[in-house]
Design a protein around this motif. Structure first.
Motif, PDB file in Angstrom:
ATOM      1  N   ALA A   9       0.837  -1.197   0.000  1.00 15.11           N
ATOM      2  CA  ALA A   9       0.000   0.000   0.000  1.00 15.11           C
ATOM      3  C   ALA A   9       0.873   1.249   0.000  1.00 15.11           C
ATOM      4  O   ALA A   9       2.015   1.238   0.459  1.00 15.11           O
ATOM      5  CB  ALA A   9      -0.922   0.002   1.220  1.00 15.11           C
ATOM      6  N   ALA A  10       0.318   2.347  -0.518  1.00 19.11           N
ATOM      7  CA  ALA A  10       1.106   3.562  -0.690  1.00 19.11           C
ATOM      8  C   ALA A  10       0.254   4.790  -0.422  1.00 19.11           C
ATOM      9  O   ALA A  10      -0.980   4.749  -0.501  1.00 19.11           O
ATOM     10  CB  ALA A  10       1.672   3.633  -2.107  1.00 19.11           C
ATOM     11  N   LEU A  11       0.927   5.876  -0.121  1.00 17.15           N
ATOM     12  CA  LEU A  11       0.300   7.189  -0.170  1.00 17.15           C
ATOM     13  C   LEU A  11       0.657   7.773  -1.530  1.00 17.15           C
ATOM     14  O   LEU A  11       1.822   8.082  -1.798  1.00 17.15           O
ATOM     15  CB  LEU A  11       0.806   8.084   0.960  1.00 17.15           C
ATOM     16  CG  LEU A  11       0.136   9.455   1.045  1.00 17.15           C
ATOM     17  CD1 LEU A  11      -1.340   9.310   1.404  1.00 17.15           C
ATOM     18  CD2 LEU A  11       0.837  10.346   2.065  1.00 17.15           C
ATOM     19  N   ASP A  12      -0.332   7.867  -2.416  1.00 17.52           N
ATOM     20  CA  ASP A  12      -0.103   8.347  -3.779  1.00 17.52           C
ATOM     21  C   ASP A  12      -0.208   9.866  -3.814  1.00 17.52           C
ATOM     22  O   ASP A  12      -1.218  10.441  -3.390  1.00 17.52           O
ATOM     23  CB  ASP A  12      -1.136   7.762  -4.740  1.00 17.52           C
ATOM     24  CG  ASP A  12      -0.893   6.293  -5.037  1.00 17.52           C
ATOM     25  OD1 ASP A  12       0.194   5.788  -4.712  1.00 17.52           O
ATOM     26  OD2 ASP A  12      -1.804   5.643  -5.586  1.00 17.52           O
ATOM     27  N   VAL A  13       0.825  10.490  -4.339  1.00 17.28           N
ATOM     28  CA  VAL A  13       0.840  11.939  -4.511  1.00 17.28           C
ATOM     29  C   VAL A  13       0.879  12.228  -6.013  1.00 17.28           C
ATOM     30  O   VAL A  13       1.733  11.688  -6.727  1.00 17.28           O
ATOM     31  CB  VAL A  13       2.056  12.579  -3.816  1.00 17.28           C
ATOM     32  CG1 VAL A  13       2.060  14.095  -4.021  1.00 17.28           C
ATOM     33  CG2 VAL A  13       2.066  12.240  -2.326  1.00 17.28           C
ATOM     34  N   THR A  14      -0.070  13.033  -6.491  1.00 15.67           N
ATOM     35  CA  THR A  14      -0.129  13.390  -7.910  1.00 15.67           C
ATOM     36  C   THR A  14       0.017  14.897  -8.045  1.00 15.67           C
ATOM     37  O   THR A  14      -0.749  15.656  -7.438  1.00 15.67           O
ATOM     38  CB  THR A  14      -1.463  12.945  -8.547  1.00 15.67           C
ATOM     39  OG1 THR A  14      -1.619  11.529  -8.386  1.00 15.67           O
ATOM     40  CG2 THR A  14      -1.493  13.279 -10.029  1.00 15.67           C
ATOM     41  N   TYR A  15       0.999  15.325  -8.834  1.00 22.56           N
ATOM     42  CA  TYR A  15       1.180  16.744  -9.178  1.00 22.56           C
ATOM     43  C   TYR A  15       0.678  16.948 -10.604  1.00 22.56           C
ATOM     44  O   TYR A  15       1.056  16.198 -11.504  1.00 22.56           O
ATOM     45  CB  TYR A  15       2.655  17.141  -9.130  1.00 22.56           C
ATOM     46  CG  TYR A  15       3.266  17.267  -7.759  1.00 22.56           C
ATOM     47  CD1 TYR A  15       2.489  17.221  -6.599  1.00 22.56           C
ATOM     48  CD2 TYR A  15       4.636  17.439  -7.622  1.00 22.56           C
ATOM     49  CE1 TYR A  15       3.064  17.336  -5.349  1.00 22.56           C
ATOM     50  CE2 TYR A  15       5.229  17.559  -6.373  1.00 22.56           C
ATOM     51  CZ  TYR A  15       4.434  17.497  -5.238  1.00 22.56           C
ATOM     52  OH  TYR A  15       5.009  17.606  -4.000  1.00 22.56           O
ATOM     53  N   GLY A  61       3.802   2.579  10.101  1.00 24.06           N
ATOM     54  CA  GLY A  61       4.457   3.863  10.282  1.00 24.06           C
ATOM     55  C   GLY A  61       3.543   5.042  10.024  1.00 24.06           C
ATOM     56  O   GLY A  61       2.332   4.889   9.800  1.00 24.06           O
ATOM     57  N   PRO A  62       4.092   6.259  10.014  1.00 25.29           N
ATOM     58  CA  PRO A  62       3.288   7.457   9.758  1.00 25.29           C
ATOM     59  C   PRO A  62       2.574   7.433   8.404  1.00 25.29           C
ATOM     60  O   PRO A  62       1.424   7.853   8.291  1.00 25.29           O
ATOM     61  CB  PRO A  62       4.324   8.591   9.822  1.00 25.29           C
ATOM     62  CG  PRO A  62       5.447   8.055  10.632  1.00 25.29           C
ATOM     63  CD  PRO A  62       5.500   6.580  10.347  1.00 25.29           C
ATOM     64  N   THR A  63       3.270   6.928   7.389  1.00 26.52           N
ATOM     65  CA  THR A  63       2.628   6.852   6.076  1.00 26.52           C
ATOM     66  C   THR A  63       1.483   5.853   6.099  1.00 26.52           C
ATOM     67  O   THR A  63       0.417   6.095   5.511  1.00 26.52           O
ATOM     68  CB  THR A  63       3.651   6.468   4.997  1.00 26.52           C
ATOM     69  OG1 THR A  63       4.753   7.380   5.041  1.00 26.52           O
ATOM     70  CG2 THR A  63       3.029   6.510   3.618  1.00 26.52           C
ATOM     71  N   GLY A  64       1.672   4.727   6.784  1.00 28.63           N
ATOM     72  CA  GLY A  64       0.591   3.759   6.915  1.00 28.63           C
ATOM     73  C   GLY A  64      -0.624   4.339   7.620  1.00 28.63           C
ATOM     74  O   GLY A  64      -1.774   4.072   7.235  1.00 28.63           O
ATOM     75  N   ARG A  65      -0.387   5.163   8.641  1.00 28.85           N
ATOM     76  CA  ARG A  65      -1.511   5.789   9.341  1.00 28.85           C
ATOM     77  C   ARG A  65      -2.238   6.776   8.433  1.00 28.85           C
ATOM     78  O   ARG A  65      -3.470   6.884   8.476  1.00 28.85           O
ATOM     79  CB  ARG A  65      -1.012   6.482  10.610  1.00 28.85           C
ATOM     80  CG  ARG A  65      -0.564   5.494  11.691  1.00 28.85           C
ATOM     81  CD  ARG A  65      -0.363   6.179  13.029  1.00 28.85           C
ATOM     82  NE  ARG A  65       0.799   7.068  13.030  1.00 28.85           N
ATOM     83  CZ  ARG A  65       2.031   6.664  13.309  1.00 28.85           C
ATOM     84  NH1 ARG A  65       2.282   5.384  13.568  1.00 28.85           N
ATOM     85  NH2 ARG A  65       3.028   7.542  13.322  1.00 28.85           N
ATOM     86  N   ASP A  86       7.757   1.718   7.826  1.00 26.96           N
ATOM     87  CA  ASP A  86       6.897   2.742   7.240  1.00 26.96           C
ATOM     88  C   ASP A  86       6.486   2.354   5.826  1.00 26.96           C
ATOM     89  O   ASP A  86       7.312   1.909   5.019  1.00 26.96           O
ATOM     90  CB  ASP A  86       7.645   4.079   7.215  1.00 26.96           C
ATOM     91  CG  ASP A  86       6.732   5.259   6.946  1.00 26.96           C
ATOM     92  OD1 ASP A  86       5.560   5.210   7.368  1.00 26.96           O
ATOM     93  OD2 ASP A  86       7.188   6.231   6.319  1.00 26.96           O
ATOM     94  N   SER A  87       5.210   2.533   5.510  1.00 26.72           N
ATOM     95  CA  SER A  87       4.725   2.285   4.157  1.00 26.72           C
ATOM     96  C   SER A  87       5.304   3.308   3.191  1.00 26.72           C
ATOM     97  O   SER A  87       5.876   4.321   3.587  1.00 26.72           O
ATOM     98  CB  SER A  87       3.195   2.330   4.127  1.00 26.72           C
ATOM     99  OG  SER A  87       2.637   1.286   4.884  1.00 26.72           O
ATOM    100  N   ARG A  88       5.150   3.048   1.910  1.00 31.36           N
ATOM    101  CA  ARG A  88       5.817   3.843   0.885  1.00 31.36           C
ATOM    102  C   ARG A  88       4.947   5.005   0.393  1.00 31.36           C
ATOM    103  O   ARG A  88       3.731   5.051   0.616  1.00 31.36           O
ATOM    104  CB  ARG A  88       6.180   2.957  -0.307  1.00 31.36           C
ATOM    105  CG  ARG A  88       4.972   2.405  -1.030  1.00 31.36           C
ATOM    106  CD  ARG A  88       5.334   1.420  -2.117  1.00 31.36           C
ATOM    107  NE  ARG A  88       4.123   0.891  -2.724  1.00 31.36           N
ATOM    108  CZ  ARG A  88       3.887   0.869  -4.034  1.00 31.36           C
ATOM    109  NH1 ARG A  88       4.798   1.328  -4.885  1.00 31.36           N
ATOM    110  NH2 ARG A  88       2.764   0.380  -4.513  1.00 31.36           N
ATOM    111  N   GLY A 126       9.097   0.250  -1.137  1.00 31.24           N
ATOM    112  CA  GLY A 126       8.234  -0.302  -0.089  1.00 31.24           C
ATOM    113  C   GLY A 126       9.016  -0.750   1.125  1.00 31.24           C
ATOM    114  O   GLY A 126      10.252  -0.839   1.105  1.00 31.24           O
ATOM    115  N   PRO A 127       8.318  -1.065   2.211  1.00 29.10           N
ATOM    116  CA  PRO A 127       8.971  -1.393   3.482  1.00 29.10           C
ATOM    117  C   PRO A 127       9.525  -2.814   3.509  1.00 29.10           C
ATOM    118  O   PRO A 127       9.242  -3.632   2.625  1.00 29.10           O
ATOM    119  CB  PRO A 127       7.832  -1.245   4.493  1.00 29.10           C
ATOM    120  CG  PRO A 127       6.604  -1.592   3.695  1.00 29.10           C
ATOM    121  CD  PRO A 127       6.853  -1.057   2.315  1.00 29.10           C
TER     122      PRO A 127
END
Length: 321
Positions: A9-15, A61-65, A86-88, A126-127
């Motif tokens: 799982a990831a935190l996806d950031v799109t610009y 981790g913080p990203t997972g939260r 921490d997740s990616r 990834g972790p």
């Protein structure tokens, strides 16, 4: 209920930015941050189609939260297993163009959308996952399958996951009578047929890596079927889909190319395949809906969404042979 598995799982950031200078400084016009990973994207599309879903996988981790908080905010039910690392985070940089609304009456027109320029993706590896965390997930997964009608196993492995783990997950699902779709690359894809998944969904490049020297896409897909997969659906971008199944070989041809952000298009396609399994739809109907969802996802600015107008415009014009 459709269960989706996202081990990485990831935190996806799109610009999004107009006319990107790839060697200079750019001003970002829009930023999107949301929980991602292929299984999460599949769940978002299915939920938007009114289906009951449950997201499982690993988060830490913080990203997972942040991932779990975003899923809660989106109203997506979760059963994520905790890990210490921490997740990616992933980053997509999309060059925007002027939006153009597709015309249902003229399918030969090529619709454009915001985000219709070039897209660059940056995916963290990834972790690191421990053996105890892998076993904890497997125990949870077996429990969740008791309430599932279809399971989607997709995306990359974080470090520490056995290369044949997707085959294991597919085999466990088959033992409980739950059809599994596996969407993977590299070693996870090469090993996956041993678990006898109901559907394998590589793209053309992934198929070529899994079956080196395999000849045409149809020959490569038949090779994966020969190793144990019941059906192989190959996504080929604007060229549509190829499906080698127990009922024969099918193609789904696109009437025109949809411009936009391709991130998440394969996940929307997989959502269509999962819905077809859930409803026991004939292969032509399943492939037409899956191809249309994939195209409609290209027209959406972020992965996990799809453009309903594009879906409605393109669905009737997809040719199945």
């Amino acid at each position: 209920m459709i269960l989706t598995v996202t081990l990485n799982a990831a935190l996806d950031v799109t610009y999004q930015a107009p006319g990107i200078d790839w060697n200079g400084v750019n001003r970002v016009s829009a930023v999107h941050r949301r929980a991602g990973g292929k299984g999460v994207n599949v769940a978002r599309v299915l939920a938007a189609l009114g289906q009951e879903v449950l997201v499982t996988g690993l988060a830490g981790g913080p990203t997972g939260r942040a991932i779990e908080a975003d899923l809660r905010a989106a109203g997506l039910p979760t059963a994520l297993c905790p890990i210490a690392a921490d997740s990616r985070t992933t980053l997509a940089i999309c060059e925007t163009t002027t939006p153009v609304t597709p015309d249902v009456a003229t399918p030969e027109a090529t619709p454009g959308v915001a985000g219709g320029g070039r897209t660059a993706l940056f995916n963290e590896p990834g972790p690191e996952v421990t053996p105890d965390e892998v076993q904890n997930f497997l125990t949870t997964y077996e429990t969740l399958l008791t309430s599932a009608h279809v399971v989607v196993i997709s995306g990359s492995h974080p470090r520490g996951i056995p290369a044949d783990f997707y085959a294991t997950l597919a085999a466990v699902a088959a033992g409980k009578g739950v059809p599994a779709i596996v969407d993977a690359d590299g070693d996870p894809l090469r090993h996956a047929p041993k678990g006898r998944p109901r559907v394998l969904k590589p793209n053309a490049d992934e198929l070529a890596r899994a079956v080196p020297g395999g000849g045409t896409p149809a020959e490569g897909a038949r090779a994966l079927r020969g190793r144990g997969a019941q059906a192989v659906v190959v996504s080929m971008g604007a060229e549509g889909l190829l499906a080698v199944t127990e009922e024969g070989t099918f193609t789904a041809r696109m009437p025109y190319a949809v411009q936009g952000n391709p991130t998440g298009a394969g996940d929307a396609l997989v959502a269509g395949l999962a819905l077809g399994l859930l409803e026991s739809s004939p292969w032509p109907d399943t492939l037409r809906r899956a191809a249309a969802l994939g195209a409609a996802a290209v027209a959406a600015p972020v992965a996990g969404d799809f453009d309903r107008d594009v879906y409605a415009a393109i669905h009737p014009h997809i040719v199945i042979t």
